[in-house]
Design an enzyme around this catalytic site. Structure first.
Site, PDB file in Angstrom:
ATOM      1  N   LYS A 229     -14.204  34.283  39.276  1.00  0.00           N
ATOM      2  CA  LYS A 229     -14.372  35.309  38.248  1.00  0.00           C
ATOM      3  C   LYS A 229     -14.667  34.647  36.914  1.00  0.00           C
ATOM      4  O   LYS A 229     -13.909  33.786  36.455  1.00  0.00           O
ATOM      5  CB  LYS A 229     -13.126  36.190  38.111  1.00  0.00           C
ATOM      6  CG  LYS A 229     -13.358  37.370  37.139  1.00  0.00           C
ATOM      7  CD  LYS A 229     -12.078  38.017  36.707  1.00  0.00           C
ATOM      8  CE  LYS A 229     -11.720  37.863  35.261  1.00  0.00           C
ATOM      9  NZ  LYS A 229     -12.730  37.899  34.253  1.00  0.00           N
ATOM     10  N   GLU A 305      -3.828  25.936  34.142  1.00  0.00           N
ATOM     11  CA  GLU A 305      -4.106  25.108  32.963  1.00  0.00           C
ATOM     12  C   GLU A 305      -4.102  26.066  31.783  1.00  0.00           C
ATOM     13  O   GLU A 305      -5.010  26.870  31.630  1.00  0.00           O
ATOM     14  CB  GLU A 305      -5.443  24.372  33.116  1.00  0.00           C
ATOM     15  CG  GLU A 305      -5.620  23.223  32.139  1.00  0.00           C
ATOM     16  CD  GLU A 305      -6.346  23.638  30.876  1.00  0.00           C
ATOM     17  OE1 GLU A 305      -5.644  23.863  29.855  1.00  0.00           O
ATOM     18  OE2 GLU A 305      -7.576  23.731  30.908  1.00  0.00           O
ATOM     19  N   CYS A 339      -8.084  24.086  24.244  1.00  0.00           N
ATOM     20  CA  CYS A 339      -6.668  24.185  24.578  1.00  0.00           C
ATOM     21  C   CYS A 339      -5.876  22.953  24.180  1.00  0.00           C
ATOM     22  O   CYS A 339      -4.679  23.023  23.928  1.00  0.00           O
ATOM     23  CB  CYS A 339      -6.500  24.450  26.074  1.00  0.00           C
ATOM     24  SG  CYS A 339      -7.340  23.262  27.133  1.00  0.00           S
ATOM     25  N   GLU A 436      -0.490  28.813  19.337  1.00  0.00           N
ATOM     26  CA  GLU A 436      -1.851  28.335  19.574  1.00  0.00           C
ATOM     27  C   GLU A 436      -2.827  29.262  18.845  1.00  0.00           C
ATOM     28  O   GLU A 436      -3.027  30.409  19.233  1.00  0.00           O
ATOM     29  CB  GLU A 436      -2.157  28.311  21.069  1.00  0.00           C
ATOM     30  CG  GLU A 436      -3.517  27.724  21.392  1.00  0.00           C
ATOM     31  CD  GLU A 436      -3.787  27.681  22.883  1.00  0.00           C
ATOM     32  OE1 GLU A 436      -4.375  26.687  23.343  1.00  0.00           O
ATOM     33  OE2 GLU A 436      -3.410  28.634  23.590  1.00  0.00           O
TER      34      GLU A 436
END
Length: 538
Positions: A229, A305, A339, A436
């Site tokens: 996806k 992850e 990230c 983040e």
């Protein structure tokens, strides 16, 4: 591609006369001469470039064919430079996931792929890598158009890395094997490393092609079939490389690609009872949901992850000019949408003031604008949602009494461009030092000794990566071993080689991608025990 810092590739210039680029006759997408002068965005005040690459693939790839969604629905994918529609893409949902999983299951149980020799599988992957290089300009243009990353970055760094990753995994395909195990008694014991079956994979929008490679490469090398996806923001390049895989000779049903939204297509894939393995890259909050869906369905194994808040630590013996440039790269690379971005910049108190001034000066020189243009360092954020999220954190930093050294606003009045932003006097309890942000916001914190900075660097729910900048090898060794992070870069940052494993501690995820460790994600280990009658030896 040999191991090297990505910035070394990005320092190269590229030709604006590429055959996939042409001048747009549209209106100026930027304004504000003062902003242009301050943030080096002079090129942003010119006409935007209109990519001449054609969007040829917007349908779902299922069982070797591009097909409409079962519902007939489509959704728009947008140009982050302008917010305008690039193309309308098939909107997959649960029924389309079912169709894709059925095709993948048939290809695994009945098709030629798992029964093909590993050497033949590797040859298909190598042919695909050749096709990636042949179509590198089109792929780079589509990636920049759909994502907003600079064309220079896509063309000179990411597309070559895409090909390199598949060549790396092609090399592994015929080197996966089990062991002969000595046992007590008259038995022959062997272990078989078998493909796990149908792998479900969900990739993010910040590095669409590289995340495609990180997941599809090892899964194919191990003989699995795949339902992938895409991120709803960036579906275009996955469909394009899906077509290249078919051209390379990949059998129908081995690789199925569905575009759609997380709450429908993503949730259906994660909870599907006939998916044997799931891999996800994205936010920690979404990762928790994915893990729950997998557990509550067929308890499929999941590789995650997830997010990060990586410390970048500058010690007092550092070459400050080099440290400033590396810290700048570690944070602002890919518009800060990385990230493992070095988003907590810890600087020793003896060099703190000098570092802050030079970091501010470097940010003010950063060139923001149309990512197709030569010399542009920073394009737009991915979409309006991410733009607003970053602006919210900038406001939070100001309200928390961090010092806004530069930036903090929008560049122009069209698209999702944000000024390179630097905060000093940041404290560990501020949101900009904890969460983040995923944007071009550098937070600079002060520390006084090694023990203190180790404790503070580890005082986070994340553990994806870290950077250490020092001339002292003892300091480097001590700190790199003490940091709770999956990757520690010493006097470098963002070195991504195909063989280097990547993954996180704590809430940054579990499992490793890239390198030999990633193969374990897509293999089952079976023990086969056979009696030995009157053996010559055991």
């Amino acid at each position: 591609m040999a191991a090297r810092r990505v910035s070394s590739l990005l320092s190269r210039s590229f030709s604006a006369a590429s055959p996939v680029l042409s001048r747009s006759q549209g209106r100026n997408g930027y304004n504000g001469s003062r902003m242009v002068r301050r943030f080096g965005t002079s090129s942003a005040a010119e006409e935007i470039i209109s990519p001449s690459v054609q969007v040829s693939y917007t349908k779902l790839l299922i069982d070797g064919n591009f097909v409409d969604a079962a519902s007939g629905k489509t959704f728009p994918t947008l140009d982050p430079r302008t917010g305008e529609v690039i193309a309308n893409v098939a909107e997959g949902d649960a029924e389309d996931i079912n169709r894709a999983v059925k095709a993948a299951r048939k290809a695994f149980d009945e098709g030629p792929w798992p029964k093909m020799t590993a050497y033949e599988r590797s040859r298909i992957m190598l042919r695909f890598a050749d096709l990636v290089e042949k179509h590198s300009e089109e792929l780079a243009a589509l990636e920049t158009w759909d994502n907003g990353k600079t064309y220079e970055q896509a063309k000179t760094a990411e597309i070559p890395m895409l090909a390199r990753l598949f060549r790396y995994y092609a090399g592994w395909a015929d080197k996966i094997h089990g062991l002969t195990v000595p046992a007590d008694g008259n038995y022959h014991v062997q272990t078989l490393h078998e493909p796990i079956g149908v792998a479900g994979q969900i990739i993010p929008w910040n590095f669409p092609l590289l995340m495609f490679a990180w997941k599809v490469g090892p899964a194919l090398a191990c003989g699995n079939t795949i339902v992938l996806k895409t991120a709803e923001q960036t579906p275009l390049t996955a469909f394009y490389v899906g077509k290249l895989f078919l051209e390379a000779g990949l059998p129908p049903g081995v690789l199925n690609i569905v575009s759609g939204f997380g709450a429908t297509a993503g949730a259906s894939l994660a909870s599907h009872m006939d998916v044997d393995k799931l891999a996800f890259t994205g936010s920690t909050d979404t990762g928790k949901v994915i893990l729950g869906l997998a557990a509550n369905s067929n308890l499929k194994p999941v590789t995650l992850e997830l997010g990060g808040k990586s410390p970048f630590i500058v010690f007092e013996d550092a070459d400050i000019d080099k440290a400033v440039e590396l810290a700048h790269f570690a944070l602002f690379f890919n518009q800060g949408q990385c990230c493992c971005a070095g988003s907590r910049t810890y600087v020793h108190e003896r060099v703190y003031d000098e570092f802050v001034e030079k970091a501010k000066a470097r940010a003010l020189k950063r060139v923001v604008g149309d990512p197709f243009k030569k010399g542009i360092e920073q394009g737009p954020q991915i979409d309006s949602k991410q733009f607003e999220k970053v602006m919210k954190y900038i406001r939070s930093g100001v309200e928390s009494n961090a010092t806004l050294e530069c930036g903090g606003g929008q560049v122009g009045d069209k698209g999702y461009f944000i000024q390179p932003t630097v905060f000093s006097n940041v404290k560990d309890d501020m949101l900009i030092a904890q969460d983040e942000i995923f944007g071009p916001v550098q937070s600079i914190l002060k520390f006084s000794d090694v023990d203190e900075v180790i404790r503070r660097a580890n005082n986070t729910r994340y553990g994806l990566a870290a950077g250490v900048f020092t001339k002292n090898i003892d300091t480097a060794n001590r700190v790199s071993r003490a940091l709770k992070a999956g990757t520690v870069w010493v006097n470098c940052f963002d070195v991504f080689d195909a063989a280097i494993p990547f993954g996180g501690y704590k809430m940054s995820g579990n499992g490793r991608e890239k390198g030999i460790y990633s193969l374990n994600n897509y293999l089952q280990v079976k023990a086969v025990v056979t009696p030995l009658n009157n053996p010559a030896w055991i």
